[in-house]
Design a protein around this motif. Sequence first.
Motif, PDB file in Angstrom:
ATOM      1  N   LEU A 167       0.849  -1.191   0.000  1.00 24.08           N
ATOM      2  CA  LEU A 167       0.000   0.000   0.000  1.00 24.08           C
ATOM      3  C   LEU A 167       0.883   1.239   0.000  1.00 24.08           C
ATOM      4  O   LEU A 167       1.824   1.343   0.786  1.00 24.08           O
ATOM      5  CB  LEU A 167      -0.890   0.000   1.254  1.00 24.08           C
ATOM      6  N   LEU A 168       0.588   2.187  -0.901  1.00 18.26           N
ATOM      7  CA  LEU A 168       1.293   3.468  -0.918  1.00 18.26           C
ATOM      8  C   LEU A 168       0.288   4.581  -0.646  1.00 18.26           C
ATOM      9  O   LEU A 168      -0.732   4.685  -1.329  1.00 18.26           O
ATOM     10  CB  LEU A 168       1.997   3.683  -2.254  1.00 18.26           C
TER      11      LEU A 168
ATOM     12  N   ILE B 180      -5.337  -2.940   9.051  1.00 17.19           N
ATOM     13  CA  ILE B 180      -5.430  -1.745   8.208  1.00 17.19           C
ATOM     14  C   ILE B 180      -6.125  -2.195   6.933  1.00 17.19           C
ATOM     15  O   ILE B 180      -5.562  -2.966   6.151  1.00 17.19           O
ATOM     16  CB  ILE B 180      -4.046  -1.159   7.892  1.00 17.19           C
ATOM     17  N   LEU B 181      -7.350  -1.745   6.729  1.00 15.47           N
ATOM     18  CA  LEU B 181      -8.124  -2.134   5.546  1.00 15.47           C
ATOM     19  C   LEU B 181      -8.071  -1.011   4.526  1.00 15.47           C
ATOM     20  O   LEU B 181      -8.441   0.126   4.814  1.00 15.47           O
ATOM     21  CB  LEU B 181      -9.566  -2.462   5.936  1.00 15.47           C
TER      22      LEU B 181
ATOM     23  N   VAL C 187      -1.153  -6.260  -5.323  1.00 14.30           N
ATOM     24  CA  VAL C 187      -1.798  -7.424  -4.707  1.00 14.30           C
ATOM     25  C   VAL C 187      -1.292  -8.665  -5.418  1.00 14.30           C
ATOM     26  O   VAL C 187      -1.622  -8.900  -6.577  1.00 14.30           O
ATOM     27  CB  VAL C 187      -3.339  -7.343  -4.800  1.00 14.30           C
ATOM     28  N   CYS C 188      -0.457  -9.419  -4.743  1.00 15.16           N
ATOM     29  CA  CYS C 188       0.062 -10.654  -5.312  1.00 15.16           C
ATOM     30  C   CYS C 188      -0.675 -11.819  -4.679  1.00 15.16           C
ATOM     31  O   CYS C 188      -0.428 -12.147  -3.509  1.00 15.16           O
ATOM     32  CB  CYS C 188       1.563 -10.756  -5.063  1.00 15.16           C
TER      33      CYS C 188
ATOM     34  N   PHE D  22       4.363   7.187   1.607  1.00 17.00           N
ATOM     35  CA  PHE D  22       4.628   6.144   2.597  1.00 17.00           C
ATOM     36  C   PHE D  22       4.266   4.772   2.034  1.00 17.00           C
ATOM     37  O   PHE D  22       3.177   4.568   1.514  1.00 17.00           O
ATOM     38  CB  PHE D  22       3.829   6.382   3.885  1.00 17.00           C
ATOM     39  N   LEU D  23       5.214   3.831   2.121  1.00 21.31           N
ATOM     40  CA  LEU D  23       5.019   2.477   1.631  1.00 21.31           C
ATOM     41  C   LEU D  23       4.793   1.531   2.810  1.00 21.31           C
ATOM     42  O   LEU D  23       5.569   1.543   3.768  1.00 21.31           O
ATOM     43  CB  LEU D  23       6.251   2.040   0.831  1.00 21.31           C
ATOM     44  N   THR D  24       3.719   0.749   2.740  1.00 21.29           N
ATOM     45  CA  THR D  24       3.399  -0.207   3.802  1.00 21.29           C
ATOM     46  C   THR D  24       3.250  -1.590   3.187  1.00 21.29           C
ATOM     47  O   THR D  24       2.604  -1.757   2.158  1.00 21.29           O
ATOM     48  CB  THR D  24       2.092   0.171   4.530  1.00 21.29           C
ATOM     49  N   ILE D  25       3.849  -2.572   3.841  1.00 18.81           N
ATOM     50  CA  ILE D  25       3.789  -3.962   3.384  1.00 18.81           C
ATOM     51  C   ILE D  25       2.974  -4.780   4.384  1.00 18.81           C
ATOM     52  O   ILE D  25       3.181  -4.669   5.596  1.00 18.81           O
ATOM     53  CB  ILE D  25       5.194  -4.550   3.241  1.00 18.81           C
ATOM     54  N   GLY D  26       2.046  -5.583   3.884  1.00 15.16           N
ATOM     55  CA  GLY D  26       1.214  -6.418   4.750  1.00 15.16           C
ATOM     56  C   GLY D  26       0.049  -6.982   3.976  1.00 15.16           C
ATOM     57  O   GLY D  26       0.155  -7.236   2.775  1.00 15.16           O
ATOM     58  N   ILE D  27      -1.079  -7.142   4.645  1.00 15.62           N
ATOM     59  CA  ILE D  27      -2.330  -7.562   3.997  1.00 15.62           C
ATOM     60  C   ILE D  27      -3.392  -6.530   4.350  1.00 15.62           C
ATOM     61  O   ILE D  27      -3.635  -6.258   5.533  1.00 15.62           O
ATOM     62  CB  ILE D  27      -2.764  -8.971   4.421  1.00 15.62           C
TER      63      ILE D  27
END
Length: 202
Positions: A144-145, A161-162, A168-169, A194-199
């Motif tokens: 997510l950016l 965080i929705l 989306v891989c 801001f770059l966020t990695i997760g689901i």
Amino acid sequence: MIIRAAINIQKLSLVAFIVWPWISAVSQVNLIPNPSFEDKIGCPEGLHQLYLCKDWEDVNSSIEYCHLCTSDSVYSLIVKQGTGQPPRTDSASVSFLINKGNVYREYLGAYINDALVEGKKYCFSARVSLCECSFYDVNRFEVLLTNMKPAQNSPLFPTFILDSAQIVCRNYFVETVEYTHINDSFTAEGNERFLTIGIFSP
């Protein structure tokens, strides 16, 4: 009982596509700071020490910073074995936890080196390995950016965080022996920093 699925990440990149008529090429300027997690303030000697990794931060919880410089004999074994593969090319990686059953999630984040430009196409890539401590595989990996650091926004699940992730891989990450290469592109809305990695999907 909480069932865990965790992934190990190394070597990230976010680069812009330069598009000309009939020609498409990729710019080689990586917008992600400290993309291999090598630059550090100090050596991690235990769990929950991502603050020692320059430019990266926990968005909502505790991310594991794994660096081969550690002098702690127990943590050294965790770095080399417990989180999955040791670092693929350098000496550092990060690991974070995703619990099965939509109960708990962790997020990793960083401010990128420059704001994204509206309408411009960018390419994201990463190397991901499923941690050996995982009881289940991971069925997706998302990036997510946003203009600013996101916050948890689900009343039912306080760590979630929705949002609509740009990357989306949807793939089952079952590999603990090697790293899986993720590579995808998206078009920026503009001013993302801001770059966020997760689901981020429900």
